[in-house]
Design a protein around this motif. Sequence first.
Motif, PDB file in Angstrom:
ATOM      1  N   THR A  68       0.854  -1.184   0.000  1.00  0.00           N
ATOM      2  CA  THR A  68       0.000   0.000   0.000  1.00  0.00           C
ATOM      3  C   THR A  68       0.893   1.239   0.000  1.00  0.00           C
ATOM      4  N   ILE A  69       0.294   2.375  -0.262  1.00  0.00           N
ATOM      5  CA  ILE A  69       1.030   3.642  -0.272  1.00  0.00           C
ATOM      6  C   ILE A  69       0.550   4.475   0.907  1.00  0.00           C
ATOM      7  N   ASP A  70       1.494   4.963   1.702  1.00  0.00           N
ATOM      8  CA  ASP A  70       1.134   5.818   2.828  1.00  0.00           C
ATOM      9  C   ASP A  70       1.643   7.236   2.590  1.00  0.00           C
ATOM     10  N   HIS A  71       0.801   8.201   2.921  1.00  0.00           N
ATOM     11  CA  HIS A  71       1.206   9.607   2.855  1.00  0.00           C
ATOM     12  C   HIS A  71       1.958   9.926   4.140  1.00  0.00           C
ATOM     13  N   ILE A  72       3.225  10.311   4.046  1.00  0.00           N
ATOM     14  CA  ILE A  72       4.025  10.620   5.229  1.00  0.00           C
ATOM     15  C   ILE A  72       3.386  11.791   5.976  1.00  0.00           C
ATOM     16  N   VAL A  73       3.130  12.879   5.260  1.00  0.00           N
ATOM     17  CA  VAL A  73       2.281  13.955   5.809  1.00  0.00           C
ATOM     18  C   VAL A  73       0.876  13.608   5.347  1.00  0.00           C
ATOM     19  N   CYS A  90       3.147  -1.527   4.602  1.00  0.00           N
ATOM     20  CA  CYS A  90       2.304  -2.713   4.743  1.00  0.00           C
ATOM     21  C   CYS A  90       0.931  -2.250   5.225  1.00  0.00           C
ATOM     22  N   ARG A  91      -0.050  -3.081   5.057  1.00  0.00           N
ATOM     23  CA  ARG A  91      -1.415  -2.687   5.428  1.00  0.00           C
ATOM     24  C   ARG A  91      -1.534  -2.392   6.928  1.00  0.00           C
ATOM     25  N   GLN A  92      -0.836  -3.173   7.740  1.00  0.00           N
ATOM     26  CA  GLN A  92      -0.925  -2.986   9.187  1.00  0.00           C
ATOM     27  C   GLN A  92      -0.359  -1.632   9.620  1.00  0.00           C
ATOM     28  N   CYS A  93       0.838  -1.291   9.125  1.00  0.00           N
ATOM     29  CA  CYS A  93       1.429   0.008   9.489  1.00  0.00           C
ATOM     30  C   CYS A  93       0.590   1.156   8.938  1.00  0.00           C
ATOM     31  N   ASN A  94       0.101   1.004   7.713  1.00  0.00           N
ATOM     32  CA  ASN A  94      -0.714   2.052   7.107  1.00  0.00           C
ATOM     33  C   ASN A  94      -1.952   2.309   7.965  1.00  0.00           C
ATOM     34  N   LYS A  95      -2.565   1.234   8.416  1.00  0.00           N
ATOM     35  CA  LYS A  95      -3.773   1.373   9.243  1.00  0.00           C
ATOM     36  C   LYS A  95      -3.433   1.959  10.617  1.00  0.00           C
ATOM     37  N   GLN A  96      -2.317   1.513  11.198  1.00  0.00           N
ATOM     38  CA  GLN A  96      -1.927   2.012  12.526  1.00  0.00           C
ATOM     39  C   GLN A  96      -1.527   3.483  12.483  1.00  0.00           C
ATOM     40  N   LYS A  97      -0.815   3.861  11.425  1.00  0.00           N
ATOM     41  CA  LYS A  97      -0.360   5.252  11.325  1.00  0.00           C
ATOM     42  C   LYS A  97      -1.547   6.172  11.098  1.00  0.00           C
ATOM     43  N   ASP A  98      -2.446   5.745  10.247  1.00  0.00           N
ATOM     44  CA  ASP A  98      -3.658   6.526   9.934  1.00  0.00           C
ATOM     45  C   ASP A  98      -3.264   7.963   9.587  1.00  0.00           C
ATOM     46  N   ASP A  99      -3.791   8.964  10.270  1.00  0.00           N
ATOM     47  CA  ASP A  99      -3.419  10.342   9.914  1.00  0.00           C
ATOM     48  C   ASP A  99      -2.579  11.003  11.005  1.00  0.00           C
ATOM     49  N   THR A 100      -1.813  10.167  11.726  1.00  0.00           N
ATOM     50  CA  THR A 100      -0.950  10.729  12.764  1.00  0.00           C
ATOM     51  C   THR A 100       0.371  11.196  12.160  1.00  0.00           C
ATOM     52  N   ASP A 101       1.089  12.002  12.898  1.00  0.00           N
ATOM     53  CA  ASP A 101       2.408  12.465  12.480  1.00  0.00           C
ATOM     54  C   ASP A 101       3.348  11.264  12.396  1.00  0.00           C
TER      55      ASP A 101
END
Length: 118
Positions: A68-73, A90-101
Amino acid sequence: MRHKKRNGKYRYEYWGSLQHARQLVNEGAAGIVHEKLIHRLYTSGELRQMIRERDQFTCGYCGGHGDTIDHIVPKSKGGLLTPVNCVCSCRQCNKQKDDTDVFDFLLRKNKAPIVINS
Ligand SMILES: [Zn+2]
């Protein structure tokens, strides 16, 4: 970005803010055609695939397999889909990070970012 028909030809024009246009150009997602027109260099799908391949399908947060692609900001905080602002995840990190810094997220995971040289 919108397109309209002019003289029988379709043109794509950007109707957003100057700051948004600058960010797209500075972060490698668009080029300048002339002083009032920028051109997106990639479609969303092309850019996402390019980022996955650049990062070798490796999650930038945990080092596992990423697809998956995650937006750092986060998009909610003004981050755009650009090569500079996105990372394979990965899907797990993307979901955990969500829209946090990103730094708060990495501190929570107790991990340093993984840098991939290409
Ligand atoms: Zn991960």
